[in-house]
Design an enzyme around this catalytic site. Sequence first.
Site, short mmCIF file in Angstrom:
data_model
loop_
_atom_site.label_atom_id
_atom_site.label_comp_id
_atom_site.label_asym_id
_atom_site.label_seq_id
_atom_site.Cartn_x
_atom_site.Cartn_y
_atom_site.Cartn_z
N ARG A 83 0.85 -1.20 0.00
CA ARG A 83 0.00 0.00 0.00
C ARG A 83 0.88 1.24 0.00
NH1 ARG A 83 -3.86 0.12 5.02
NH2 ARG A 83 -4.96 -1.50 3.86
N ARG A 152 -1.31 6.92 9.45
CA ARG A 152 -1.42 6.38 8.09
C ARG A 152 -1.50 7.51 7.06
NH1 ARG A 152 -3.65 1.15 8.24
NH2 ARG A 152 -2.91 0.07 10.10
N LYS A 216 -3.25 1.67 14.88
CA LYS A 216 -3.25 2.57 13.73
C LYS A 216 -3.87 3.92 14.08
CE LYS A 216 -5.89 -0.39 11.40
NZ LYS A 216 -6.88 -1.03 10.50
N LYS A 218 -5.49 7.54 12.07
CA LYS A 218 -5.89 8.04 10.76
C LYS A 218 -6.31 9.50 10.81
CE LYS A 218 -7.37 3.52 9.14
NZ LYS A 218 -8.51 2.70 8.67
N CYS A 438 -15.30 -2.98 0.18
CA CYS A 438 -13.91 -3.25 0.55
C CYS A 438 -13.40 -4.37 -0.35
CB CYS A 438 -13.81 -3.65 2.02
SG CYS A 438 -14.46 -5.31 2.32
N CYS A 444 -7.99 -10.70 1.37
CA CYS A 444 -8.06 -10.27 2.76
C CYS A 444 -8.20 -11.46 3.70
CB CYS A 444 -9.23 -9.31 2.97
SG CYS A 444 -9.33 -8.80 4.70
N CYS A 483 -16.44 -8.09 6.34
CA CYS A 483 -16.37 -8.36 7.78
C CYS A 483 -16.64 -7.06 8.52
CB CYS A 483 -15.00 -8.96 8.15
SG CYS A 483 -13.73 -7.73 8.50
N CYS A 487 -13.79 -1.44 6.49
CA CYS A 487 -12.87 -0.80 5.53
C CYS A 487 -13.59 0.00 4.44
CB CYS A 487 -11.97 -1.84 4.89
SG CYS A 487 -10.97 -2.71 6.11
#
Length: 585
Positions: A83, A152, A216, A218, A438, A444, A483, A487
Amino acid sequence: MSSTSATATPAQQPLHKNELLKAGSNFLRGHILRDLADHSTGGITEDSAQLTKFHGIYAQDDRDLRNERRKAGLEKAFSFMARLRLPGGVCTTAQWLALDRLADECANGTLKLTTRQTFQFHGVLKANLWRTINSVNRALLDTIAACGDVNRNVMCNPNPERSELHGEVYKVARDISTHLLPRSSAYHELWVGDHLVGGGEPEAEPIYGATYLPRKFKIVVAVPPSNDVDIFAHDLGYIAITDASGKLVGFNVTVGGGLGMSHNQLETFPRIADILGFCTVEQAVDVAEKVLVVQRDYGDRTDRKHARLKYTIEDRGLAWFRSEVEARLGYRLGAPRAYQFTHTGDRYGWVRSHDGRSHFTLYIMSGRIRDDAHYALKTALREIALAHKGDFRLTANQNLIIANIAPSDRPTIEALLRKHRLDTANDASGLKLNAMSCVALPTCGLALAESERYLPELVALLEAEFEAAGLRHDEVTLRITGCPNGCGRPYLAEIGFVGKSPGKYNIYLGAAFNGSRLNTLFKANVPENEIVGLLGPIIRRYATERREGERFGDFTIRAGYVMPTSTPQDFHEAKAAKPTAAPAP
Ligand code: SRM
Ligand code: SF4
């Protein structure tokens, strides 16, 4: 609201094992080099898989092949996802061409535009990993901190039609991204040069420290009236405030948004960010650092499911958080200024900015750029990149803007759009143009159900219902994920689908079209073949009973199909108020 895990004192719990891994990794090196050199397997060790995330790399395997390979006694079909870090989603045509080539030479032949305005490569084999990351850097791009327990990619409204304002907010997004980069030279040592950078002297991470963040982090910048970046879904956000002449004067600062949760675990939940206060343009980077540092010091390092900033704020309160941030800033934040968001989607087709330049926003389903028998999208965009003299902008809705086209160059770009039938790509229904998914299967590792591969069928099914009700051009947001991690930001969609198990989804309704309100569980565990039966009647009622200008999400609440979420627990239980009653006029 308080979460159940707030009652446990993090200090009394053992640290999560990732904390020890980070501390002992020599600033993110660990055994990555050794694992890359191990030709006996296509994968890497679990420890290295945790550390490569900080370098923008995820270890994955092709889940479609798992059973067959297990039966054949073979190891999983390992590959890597890489990414990029691309603040504000802006890239040059030369960079586009480099990535386009790399996708063919080192990955699975596709480019994936993400919900956070950047590119992903999928299917990179271990033998190609170094070359991929190295080539990305040669194109003057990088993958640093695109994943991992760090800040990120910083998102920013691409807003080409207000080019001056975009220049200002984009600079803030870039400055924040640069300021919060890890300082470890491990990335350059491993992927860019073939020798130690700076002679291998002891390193320090002045902002992060040796264990980086608990989880993480953001950051996004929004420019009202567009909430395309879904500001309320992120740890830290900046809402651009302009003066009467349209000049940027500062930002309302938002904190504590986040979407990830686990099915049936009441202590996990999506959360809409709060407004912390107002800061000037000059203060924005400092505010980012201090917000991040408070989370570094107080975020839960014992339980990764409780480690995001949203739980720190939920548990300790916004007033406490503000005082911690202001104590580190050494000044008070101002009172929030007035602003208004109207939508989260992109504005498709052509727009022209004051400087006479044109910009074309193109719908790309799930952000996947590939060539197939019917639609040579990748080839088309390569030809455009070869001819285009402006830049490209990735949007937070997985779409692409061919930006900054000079008046004299517009006919060339128009001809290429026509040649490849991209000029009609935006002639889709209001539902399709506002649909996102997503990635999910097959790459994934966390997917419980299909998402990207199911989206075309799902859109077609519901599109037919909207069309039959006379609503083909009505904009309604639809998002699906494989899930509950969120995302594709499904909890901010007017119709959200979240994978429960193969072929079964939880359906959520009632989010605000402008991204300011979460949706609520309407029905759990719905098999694919029951979706139309459940939603069709609601769509038909919406067509006949909606009020002037009423959005689908608002209607589903007024009509009693769902009640707005007010506690985290609400999110896990379907509570219809009066599902069959006719809404009050
Ligand atoms: Fe995500 C994990 C893909 C945006 C919440 N996300 C993953 C991983 C890396 C799976 C994994 O951990 O093994 C997925 C890789 C799939 C693949 O094969 O590519 C993945 N996330 C994506 C992308 C590519 C979805 C897309 O189709 O565009 C998005 C990449 C963004 C980027 O460029 O950085 C993506 N992920 C998001 C968002 C949306 C956003 O940030 O705007 C969220 C919800 C917001 C949030 O963070 O709360 C999101 N991803 C998660 C979570 C849950 C985090 C949590 O707090 O609970 C995970 C799982 C985790 O971190 O443990 C996750
Ligand atoms: Fe994977 Fe779940 Fe994220 Fe979809 S929402 S990409 S299934 S982690």
